[in-house]
Enzyme design. Structure first.
Site, short mmCIF file in Angstrom:
data_model
loop_
_atom_site.label_atom_id
_atom_site.label_comp_id
_atom_site.label_asym_id
_atom_site.label_seq_id
_atom_site.Cartn_x
_atom_site.Cartn_y
_atom_site.Cartn_z
N GLU A 143 0.82 -1.22 0.00
CA GLU A 143 0.00 0.00 0.00
C GLU A 143 0.85 1.26 0.00
O GLU A 143 1.65 1.47 0.92
CB GLU A 143 -0.91 0.02 1.23
CG GLU A 143 -1.74 1.29 1.34
CD GLU A 143 -2.41 1.45 2.70
OE1 GLU A 143 -3.32 2.30 2.81
OE2 GLU A 143 -2.02 0.75 3.65
N ASP A 178 -5.78 2.73 -0.99
CA ASP A 178 -6.46 3.56 -0.02
C ASP A 178 -6.73 4.90 -0.70
O ASP A 178 -5.79 5.66 -1.00
CB ASP A 178 -5.58 3.74 1.22
CG ASP A 178 -6.29 4.47 2.35
OD1 ASP A 178 -7.03 5.42 2.06
OD2 ASP A 178 -6.09 4.10 3.52
N GLN A 204 -9.71 1.09 0.27
CA GLN A 204 -10.07 1.72 1.54
C GLN A 204 -10.53 3.15 1.29
O GLN A 204 -10.16 3.77 0.30
CB GLN A 204 -8.89 1.69 2.51
CG GLN A 204 -8.54 0.30 3.00
CD GLN A 204 -7.31 0.27 3.88
OE1 GLN A 204 -6.32 0.97 3.63
NE2 GLN A 204 -7.35 -0.54 4.92
N GLU A 240 -11.42 2.85 6.69
CA GLU A 240 -10.29 3.20 7.55
C GLU A 240 -10.32 4.71 7.81
O GLU A 240 -9.52 5.47 7.28
CB GLU A 240 -8.96 2.78 6.91
CG GLU A 240 -7.81 2.83 7.90
CD GLU A 240 -6.49 2.39 7.30
OE1 GLU A 240 -5.77 1.62 7.96
OE2 GLU A 240 -6.18 2.80 6.17
#
Length: 260
Positions: A143, A178, A204, A240
């Site tokens: 990530e 993300d 995310q 998140e």
């Protein structure tokens, strides 16, 4: 229809970690993720999942000394033995929890460090971890994280992550996109999703710039949810984010989407 997983490290902090599973289930979630389960015995975490009827969709490999500021060790030369021990520990938990994917944090690169050495270390550790978890049918995620929240992090851009994924040659290596980090670093989220879709293993969300509920800020998440459906995404969307207040009071965005 997107499937949303509550991040129990950041959400439901009104209660202790063991109680967050039941709270997430009561709020309507069927999946959960968290940063690290290692403070609790695997059989305990598995029991909380089972009692709440939840699926664990993701957690991270051991990050080194988190309390001292370490944010992963995969790119750090000289930490290979510790890294491999962490992979073994993550596999133990993933098998106990039925977790299909784990995230490998890259670590912080000191100023003036030999970047080529860090990159070579990262790739060697990436290959080792991918093969080790792959023996159990587990996917390994990497990530990119923005440099504003985590200065010095080895992996920053989506392009960098996908290049490393391809270079690894391991089929079970995927990128964790993300949207909060990606928007801060480079934006153009829809195009990035389309371009890299086959290499994305997990998504995310959080508002930008505040990292709160995804019903505020500069990102049009309903548009992205629809796009993910159109692209055929069948994975989870990890929530998140840091709730603005009590977690349950900020879940109107979820109820509104699920009622569509």
């Amino acid at each position: 229809m997107p499937r949303f997983a509550a991040n129990l490290t950041m959400m439901f902090n009104e209660v202790p970690f063991p109680q967050r599973f039941a709270a997430a289930a009561k709020a309507g979630f069927s999946g959960v993720e968290f940063l690290f389960p290692y403070e609790h015995a695997p059989q305990d975490v598995a029991g909380w999942l089972r009692e709440s009827g939840l699926q664990n969709v993701l957690f991270n490999l051991p990050p080194g000394d988190w309390a001292a500021g370490e944010r992963g060790i995969a790119s750090l030369p000289g930490r290979e033995d510790e890294f491999r021990a962490g992979v073994a520990q993550a596999i133990e938990y993933a098998l106990a929890l039925g977790t299909p994917r784990v995230h490998m944090m890259a670590g912080l690169v000191p100023a003036g460090a030999d970047l080529a050495l860090h990159r070579a270390t990262y790739l060697a550790n990436l290959a080792y971890a991918a093969r080790a978890v792959g023996e159990h049918g587990i996917e390994l995620l990497i990530e990119p994280i923005n440099g504003r929240d985590m200065p010095g992090y080895f992996l920053v851009t989506q392009a960098q992550a996908h290049a490393l994924r391809v270079e690894s040659g391991e089929a079970n290596v995927k990128v964790q996109m993300d949207c909060y980090h990606a928007q801060i670093v480079e934006g153009d989220l829809a195009t990035t999703l389309k371009k890299n879709f086959n290499g994305i293993g997990h998504v995310q969300i959080a508002s930008v710039p505040a990292r709160n509920e995804p019903d505020d800020g500069e990102v049009n998440y309903p548009y992205l949810y629809t796009l993910l459906d159109e692209l055929g995404y069948d994975g989870w969307i990890g929530c998140e984010y840091r709730p603005r207040g009590r977690t349950e009071e900020g879940l109107g965005w979820l109820a509104a989407w699920l009622q569509r």
